[in-house]
Design a protein around this motif. Structure first.
Motif, short mmCIF file in Angstrom:
data_model
loop_
_atom_site.label_atom_id
_atom_site.label_comp_id
_atom_site.label_asym_id
_atom_site.label_seq_id
_atom_site.Cartn_x
_atom_site.Cartn_y
_atom_site.Cartn_z
N LYS A 196 34.74 33.23 45.18
CA LYS A 196 34.63 33.26 46.65
C LYS A 196 34.63 34.68 47.20
O LYS A 196 33.97 34.97 48.19
N LYS A 197 35.39 35.59 46.55
CA LYS A 197 35.53 36.94 47.09
C LYS A 197 34.64 37.97 46.39
O LYS A 197 34.78 39.16 46.63
N GLY A 198 33.75 37.53 45.52
CA GLY A 198 32.89 38.46 44.79
C GLY A 198 32.75 37.99 43.37
O GLY A 198 32.64 36.80 43.11
N TYR A 199 32.77 38.93 42.44
CA TYR A 199 32.68 38.60 41.02
C TYR A 199 34.00 38.90 40.33
O TYR A 199 34.52 40.01 40.46
N ARG A 200 34.51 37.88 39.64
CA ARG A 200 35.72 38.07 38.83
C ARG A 200 35.25 38.67 37.51
O ARG A 200 34.49 38.04 36.78
N THR A 201 35.68 39.90 37.22
CA THR A 201 35.20 40.60 36.04
C THR A 201 36.33 40.97 35.09
O THR A 201 37.48 41.11 35.51
N HIS A 211 41.14 55.88 18.21
CA HIS A 211 39.89 55.78 18.98
C HIS A 211 39.53 54.34 19.37
O HIS A 211 38.81 54.12 20.33
N SER A 212 40.05 53.39 18.61
CA SER A 212 39.69 51.99 18.88
C SER A 212 40.57 51.34 19.95
O SER A 212 40.36 50.18 20.30
N ALA A 213 41.56 52.08 20.48
CA ALA A 213 42.44 51.52 21.52
C ALA A 213 41.61 51.17 22.76
O ALA A 213 40.61 51.82 23.06
N VAL A 214 42.02 50.11 23.45
CA VAL A 214 41.36 49.69 24.68
C VAL A 214 42.38 49.25 25.72
O VAL A 214 43.49 48.84 25.38
N HIS A 215 41.97 49.35 26.97
CA HIS A 215 42.73 48.76 28.07
C HIS A 215 41.83 47.70 28.66
O HIS A 215 40.64 47.93 28.87
N GLU A 216 42.38 46.51 28.91
CA GLU A 216 41.59 45.44 29.50
C GLU A 216 41.88 45.39 30.99
O GLU A 216 43.04 45.34 31.40
N LEU A 217 40.82 45.45 31.79
CA LEU A 217 40.95 45.47 33.25
C LEU A 217 40.28 44.25 33.84
O LEU A 217 39.11 43.98 33.56
N GLU A 218 41.02 43.51 34.64
CA GLU A 218 40.47 42.36 35.35
C GLU A 218 40.48 42.68 36.83
O GLU A 218 41.50 43.13 37.35
N LEU A 219 39.34 42.49 37.48
CA LEU A 219 39.27 42.73 38.92
C LEU A 219 38.15 41.95 39.57
O LEU A 219 37.25 41.45 38.89
N ILE A 220 38.24 41.83 40.87
CA ILE A 220 37.18 41.18 41.64
C ILE A 220 36.42 42.29 42.37
O ILE A 220 37.03 43.15 43.01
N CYS A 221 35.11 42.28 42.21
CA CYS A 221 34.29 43.33 42.83
C CYS A 221 32.92 42.77 43.22
O CYS A 221 32.58 41.64 42.88
N ASP A 222 32.14 43.56 43.94
CA ASP A 222 30.77 43.19 44.27
C ASP A 222 29.91 43.34 43.03
O ASP A 222 30.22 44.12 42.13
N PHE A 223 28.79 42.62 43.00
CA PHE A 223 27.91 42.69 41.84
C PHE A 223 27.45 44.12 41.55
O PHE A 223 27.41 44.54 40.40
#
Length: 174
Positions: free
Chosen positions: A93-98, A61-73
């Motif tokens: 410059k292109k939005g929010y790096r999350t 249950h504690s497994a995670v996937h880490e996702l990095e993306l640029i998106c609008d706020f």
């Protein structure tokens, strides 16, 4: 001559596991301590994607996937509403790096993740890394869990060179 059933494959208690590879032609899963790497080929069916994600969830249950993306706020809250956990964000410059963690404890988050994998497979093969706390027994439990997927098989078991216990009379056969 005769093929062994999945129940006959056992991890050696005398050797330290390096990696355990399983899957079928359109999916490959490599388990190590700390990480599960999943390659989905473009032909991987939705049902198989779902069974793999839910199978990992059942084992850890504690497994995670880490996702990095640029998106609008505004999209940040959209991802959070699907169970993604915001770890960090910064204006670019292109939005929010999350950076989001996708917890395998959340069915809602896994459903959204499965949908995004299906969407990505329309264009290209996809590689998904999941971080977990699995050990030898968890890897075997995951293999048994995923063995109900049609065509699922063991591909390889690799052991570390430094054996926990070296014994000359131990033989490993596949």
């Amino acid at each position: 001559m005769g093929q062994k059933s999945s129940k006959e494959y056992e991890i050696s208690p005398y050797l330290s596991l390096s990696s355990f590879e399983m899957g079928r032609d359109d999916v490959n899963v490599v388990c190590t301590y700390g990480k599960i790497s999943i390659w989905f080929g473009r032909q991987a069916p939705d049902i198989v994607i779902g069974k793999i994600l839910l199978g990992i969830s059942r084992i850890d249950h504690s497994a995670v996937h880490e996702l990095e993306l640029i998106c609008d706020f505004d999209e940040i809250m959209e991802f959070e509403s699907h169970g993604y956990v915001l770890v960090s964000y910064a204006k670019s410059k292109k939005g929010y790096r999350t950076t989001f963690n996708i917890p395998f404890s959340s069915k809602k988050a896994l459903y959204k993740l499965a949908a995004s994998i299906t969407e990505e497979l329309k264009d290209k093969d996809t590689l998904l890394d999941c971080y977990w706390t699995g050990d030898d027994s968890d890897i075997m439990r995951l293999y048994e869990e995923l063995s109900n997927i049609e065509g699922w098989k063991l591909k390889s078991i690799n052991y570390k060179d430094d054996a926990k216990e070296k014994q000359s009379d131990i033989t490993i056969s596949d």
